[in-house]
Scaffold this motif. Structure first.
Motif, short mmCIF file in Angstrom:
data_model
loop_
_atom_site.label_atom_id
_atom_site.label_comp_id
_atom_site.label_asym_id
_atom_site.label_seq_id
_atom_site.Cartn_x
_atom_site.Cartn_y
_atom_site.Cartn_z
N GLN A 104 6.30 -57.19 -4.12
CA GLN A 104 7.50 -58.02 -4.27
C GLN A 104 8.51 -57.74 -3.16
OE1 GLN A 104 9.07 -57.58 -8.29
NE2 GLN A 104 7.02 -57.61 -9.15
N GLY A 105 8.11 -56.96 -2.16
CA GLY A 105 8.99 -56.67 -1.03
C GLY A 105 10.01 -55.58 -1.28
N LEU A 106 9.86 -54.82 -2.37
CA LEU A 106 10.86 -53.80 -2.70
C LEU A 106 10.85 -52.64 -1.70
CD1 LEU A 106 10.44 -53.72 -6.56
CD2 LEU A 106 12.35 -54.67 -5.26
N ALA A 107 9.66 -52.17 -1.31
CA ALA A 107 9.60 -51.07 -0.35
C ALA A 107 10.22 -51.49 0.98
CB ALA A 107 8.16 -50.59 -0.16
N LEU A 108 9.90 -52.69 1.44
CA LEU A 108 10.46 -53.19 2.69
C LEU A 108 11.98 -53.27 2.59
CD1 LEU A 108 10.10 -54.34 5.53
CD2 LEU A 108 9.79 -56.61 4.46
N ARG A 109 12.49 -53.81 1.51
CA ARG A 109 13.94 -53.92 1.31
C ARG A 109 14.59 -52.54 1.34
NH1 ARG A 109 17.14 -58.06 -2.15
NH2 ARG A 109 15.29 -59.28 -1.75
N GLY A 110 13.96 -51.57 0.65
CA GLY A 110 14.50 -50.22 0.63
C GLY A 110 14.48 -49.55 1.99
N ILE A 111 13.36 -49.68 2.71
CA ILE A 111 13.25 -49.07 4.04
C ILE A 111 14.25 -49.69 5.00
CG2 ILE A 111 11.73 -48.82 6.06
CD1 ILE A 111 9.40 -48.56 4.03
N ARG A 112 14.40 -51.01 4.93
CA ARG A 112 15.35 -51.68 5.82
C ARG A 112 16.80 -51.28 5.53
NH1 ARG A 112 12.90 -57.81 6.24
NH2 ARG A 112 11.47 -57.40 7.98
N ALA A 113 17.08 -50.84 4.32
CA ALA A 113 18.45 -50.40 4.00
C ALA A 113 18.66 -48.93 4.33
CB ALA A 113 18.73 -50.64 2.51
N ILE A 114 17.68 -48.10 4.01
CA ILE A 114 17.88 -46.66 4.19
C ILE A 114 17.78 -46.24 5.65
CG2 ILE A 114 15.54 -45.73 3.89
CD1 ILE A 114 16.92 -43.70 1.91
N THR A 115 17.02 -46.96 6.46
CA THR A 115 16.85 -46.57 7.86
C THR A 115 18.17 -46.60 8.63
OG1 THR A 115 14.51 -47.18 7.84
CG2 THR A 115 15.59 -47.05 9.99
N PRO A 116 18.90 -47.72 8.66
CA PRO A 116 20.17 -47.69 9.40
C PRO A 116 21.19 -46.74 8.78
CG PRO A 116 19.89 -49.81 8.29
CD PRO A 116 18.60 -49.06 8.14
N TRP A 117 21.18 -46.63 7.44
CA TRP A 117 22.08 -45.70 6.78
C TRP A 117 21.79 -44.27 7.23
CZ3 TRP A 117 20.68 -41.73 3.44
CH2 TRP A 117 21.74 -41.05 2.85
N ALA A 118 20.51 -43.89 7.28
CA ALA A 118 20.14 -42.52 7.67
C ALA A 118 20.49 -42.26 9.14
CB ALA A 118 18.66 -42.29 7.43
N HIS A 119 20.37 -43.28 9.98
CA HIS A 119 20.77 -43.11 11.38
C HIS A 119 22.28 -42.94 11.49
CE1 HIS A 119 16.92 -43.68 13.27
NE2 HIS A 119 16.79 -44.95 12.95
N GLN A 120 23.03 -43.84 10.87
CA GLN A 120 24.48 -43.88 11.06
C GLN A 120 25.23 -42.84 10.21
OE1 GLN A 120 25.23 -48.00 10.19
NE2 GLN A 120 24.04 -48.67 11.95
N ASP A 121 24.88 -42.74 8.94
CA ASP A 121 25.65 -41.88 8.05
C ASP A 121 25.14 -40.45 7.97
OD1 ASP A 121 26.78 -44.35 7.61
OD2 ASP A 121 26.89 -44.14 5.45
N VAL A 122 23.85 -40.26 8.16
CA VAL A 122 23.28 -38.92 8.09
C VAL A 122 23.14 -38.31 9.48
CG1 VAL A 122 21.30 -37.55 7.26
CG2 VAL A 122 22.08 -39.52 5.95
N GLY A 123 23.08 -39.15 10.52
CA GLY A 123 22.96 -38.65 11.88
C GLY A 123 21.53 -38.40 12.33
#
Length: 193
Positions: A104-123
């Motif tokens: 249903q595209g849930l993993a893709l949706r999650g990866i697309r959200a967490i990747t930029p967050w992990a780059h920007q907010d986690v460093g």
């Protein structure tokens, strides 16, 4: 490293850090699982409440070693992602979706959200996926999420058919990465720059 997140995935879905209070939701989400879920190599199949508590303790965000994030539709846990730091600016990303919510595209949706967050907010400057070469769906998912194939590691991944590593079998893994350049330092105003 603050690994706590609460992200809007759209369509009424949220991605948020899982805590020990989510143990019953993990039990419900894994109730029809026949393979391994995200949180540990064992148990295979449904988690008991004790299994869920133990797994969530192992993925405690306050420990700073690894953290899991649930994909939620209201109060229902549909899947999870896990970040496992392996250096100050690098982490492996894993994902799992409950059987009845797959495709249903849930993993893709999650990866697309967490990747930029992990780059920007986690460093994190490097986030990587470890994929079985025979898992065509995961390879496609990695590519669709913007990850790039990096390398094949021979006999790197365990099959988890035995609790002891020396008695287990190992298979090749494909490493897919998403990189983000180091942030540019902002000069201090006092330096006159």
């Amino acid at each position: 490293m603050n690994l706590t997140a609460d992200l809007d995935l759209g369509a009424g879905l949220r991605l948020r850090t899982l805590t020990s209070q989510d143990a019953e939701l993990v039990v419900q989400a894994t109730s029809t699982e026949t393979g391994r879920a995200l949180w540990a190599a064992h148990p295979v199949g449904p988690y008991t409440l004790n299994d869920a508590h133990a797994a969530l303790r192992a993925w405690d965000p306050d420990a700073g070693t690894q953290t899991s994030y649930g994909i939620f539709d209201k109060d229902e846990l549909l899947g999870a992602l896990g970040l496992m730091p392996d250096g100050p600016h690098s982490a492996e990303l894993a994902y799992w979706v409950r059987p009845q919510s797959r495709r249903q595209g849930l993993a893709l949706r999650g990866i697309r959200a967490i990747t930029p967050w992990a780059h920007q907010d986690v460093g994190l400057t490097r986030i990587w996926l470890e994929i079985d070469p025979d898992n065509t769906a995961s390879r496609r998912l990695a590519e669709r999420a913007g990850y790039r194939y990096e390398q094949r590691l021979a006999r790197h991944c365990r099959t988890w058919t035995s609790p002891e590593p020396e008695n287990d079998t190992w298979h090749d893994c494909l490493i897919w990465t998403h990189t983000h350049p180091e942030p540019t330092p902002i000069p201090d105003e006092e330096d006159g720059q």
